[in-house]
Write an enzyme that holds these catalytic residues in place. Structure first.
Site, PDB file in Angstrom:
ATOM      1  N   ASP A 426    -109.279  22.923  48.963  1.00 38.17           N
ATOM      2  CA  ASP A 426    -109.269  24.360  48.555  1.00 38.17           C
ATOM      3  C   ASP A 426    -107.764  24.474  47.820  1.00 38.17           C
ATOM      4  OD1 ASP A 426    -108.840  27.285  48.001  1.00 38.17           O
ATOM      5  OD2 ASP A 426    -109.856  27.705  49.771  1.00 38.17           O
ATOM      6  N   HIS A 427    -107.580  24.847  46.662  1.00 39.68           N
ATOM      7  CA  HIS A 427    -106.458  24.789  46.151  1.00 39.68           C
ATOM      8  C   HIS A 427    -105.639  26.195  46.220  1.00 39.68           C
ATOM      9  CE1 HIS A 427    -103.310  22.818  43.925  1.00 39.68           C
ATOM     10  NE2 HIS A 427    -103.994  22.305  42.891  1.00 39.68           N
ATOM     11  N   ARG A 428    -106.082  26.982  46.987  1.00 37.48           N
ATOM     12  CA  ARG A 428    -105.414  28.245  47.427  1.00 37.48           C
ATOM     13  C   ARG A 428    -104.637  27.719  48.759  1.00 37.48           C
ATOM     14  NH1 ARG A 428    -110.278  32.167  48.393  1.00 37.48           N
ATOM     15  NH2 ARG A 428    -110.759  30.449  49.354  1.00 37.48           N
TER      16      ARG A 428
END
Length: 456
Positions: A426-428
């Site tokens: 998850d790039h968040r």
């Protein structure tokens, strides 16, 4: 006194369950905590115990029906407040009334437990094919017990005994249109297996012990050009979870191909090591340990995005999810506190997890609370993929197939055992640098297990 038992809340936010099998019929006398039915939630098949002692009055739902929490499923005729017990269907004298207390058994409800200790578990009565009333309840009279006299070579099965099988096998029997009562089990203690069902479908006459034709449901299935299956239970939950994950968390996938020959040599040496003589240490076991070590150096991959609270949750423990393909569909049970386990403990936990998944006994508790997952797509001969995150987790690692491949080794080309790892995150929560370092650490351990000494 008539008591109506409604489908209880089985926990984990589940709101509905499918009635897989009934083990009682109207008129049967049941005891406290007796196993009366199997219900399939979106996560697991759960054994439903009776919350009362008494006589089954009505079954409100047939098998195969999806029931929502709070809907009536069965009624019992139990002792009234004065202590009078219901009359059993066979006309025998009722049992003496026993004071009752409540004790939690399944999440959301607890059957009464007789004072002086928990009653012993009794054999499952009835049969999955027992008569069940329609959705609109009507009075049903218990059928008379019929004793079938069989030849000496054929074991006699009483009317109250059901064929031995597991919930996934019973589900497959329904799909194939095979009557379990006509199948002879070849498993341990006469357990009916999937191979027995397939043999019964191909040769129904031999399976039934008499000349006959293919069951109507099976014949229709083989001649139909298409078939339709209701979307429910595990498939429904999996679909919703994957859609939510794919369209909520911005996925990024990175790949790393490595020479794992040193790890494979290590696994061979462990087979002759007395300390691991009784353990099955596999490449998955080593990858699981490598992931736990790499997480300690790259904790961002072991987090969760809490949108409601506006917080990033950092897990200081590892509940390691292992994606498992089962007859019911995809499950991701997790190994609690895997970070504190050595290779032997991880091997044992993986074996228990696999056994439960294949038997259909994975519990809802083992499916919740995961922090990071591994999926082994290599067992299907696949080299790499882009796995979708398990909802609530920041990362998932896919293991590809190990292949003997021409590889540069010490300045020359040699055949080496090569593996591709695929990491989705998850790039968040995980930046490209953090994800890359984590993947590189896992790869370093697999390419040279001795490098662990520099990481811990």
């Amino acid at each position: 006194m008539l008591k109506v038992f409604k489908l209880p809340d089985l926990g984990e936010g589940l709101t509905e369950s499918e009635i897989v099998a009934w083990y009682v019929s109207p008129g049967d006398t049941v005891t406290l905590n007796q196993h009366i039915a199997d219900v399939e939630t979106a996560k697991a098949v759960v054994e439903l115990p009776s919350p009362f002692s008494g006589v089954v009055s009505e079954l409100h739902q047939p098998t195969g029906v999806v029931v929502h929490v709070g809907e009536p499923i069965v009624s019992f005729d139990v002792a009234d407040a004065a202590g009078a017990s219901p009359a059993p269907a066979d006309g025998s004298a009722p049992a003496a009334a026993t004071p009752e207390v409540r004790e939690a058994n399944l999440v959301g409800y607890g059957p009464a437990v007789e004072r002086g200790g928990r009653p012993a578990r009794r054999a499952r009565p009835g049969s999955p094919a027992a008569p069940v009333v329609a959705a609109a309840p009507v009075a049903v009279t218990a059928p008379p017990v019929v004793v079938v006299v069989a030849p000496e070579s054929t074991p006699v099965v009483s009317a109250g005994e059901r064929p031995r099988s597991t919930p996934p096998v019973r589900a497959l029997a329904r799909d194939l249109g095979v009557n379990l009562e006509t199948v002879t089990g070849t498993g341990p203690d006469g357990l009916i297996t999937r191979d027995d069902l397939r043999a019964a479908q191909v040769q129904p006459a031999a399976a039934a012990g008499a000349v006959g034709t293919m069951p109507a449901a099976a014949a229709a299935a083989t001649s139909a050009r298409e078939s339709r299956t209701p979307i429910k239970s595990l498939r429904k939950l999996t679909a919703a979870a994957m859609v939510q994950s794919a369209f909520t968390a911005p996925h990024v996938t990175e790949f790393l191909t490595i020479d794992v020959t040193p790890t494979m040599d290590l696994l061979e040496s462990l087979k002759t090591n007395r300390a691991f003589a009784d353990q099955r240490i596999s490449i998955l076991t080593v990858v699981a340990k490598a992931v736990c070590i790499a997480i300690a150096r790259n904790p961002s991959v072991n987090t969760r995005w809490d949108d409601a609270a506006g917080e990033i949750v950092q897990f200081n423990y590892v509940n390691l999810g292992i994606a498992a393909a089962t007859p019911r569909g995809l499950l991701v049970p997790n190994i609690k506190d895997a970070h504190g386990m050595g290779l032997s403990a991880l091997a044992g936990a993986l074996a228990d997890l696999t056994t439960a998944a294949r038997a259909g006994t994975t519990t809802p508790a083992s499916l919740g609370g995961g922090t990071i997952s591994i999926t082994n797509i290599g067992v299907f001969g696949i080299d790499a993929g882009t796995p979708i995150l398990n909802p609530g987790e920041a990362s998932i690692l896919a293991m590809g197939a190990i292949r003997r491949t021409p590889w540069e080794y010490r300045g020359e080309v040699a055949l080496r055992q090569v593996l591709t790892l695929s990491l989705s995150f998850d790039h968040r929560l995980v930046d490209g640098e953090q994800g890359s370092k984590f993947l590189a650490d896992v790869g370093t351990i697999l390419a040279n297990p001795a490098m662990v000494l520099t990481m811990v």
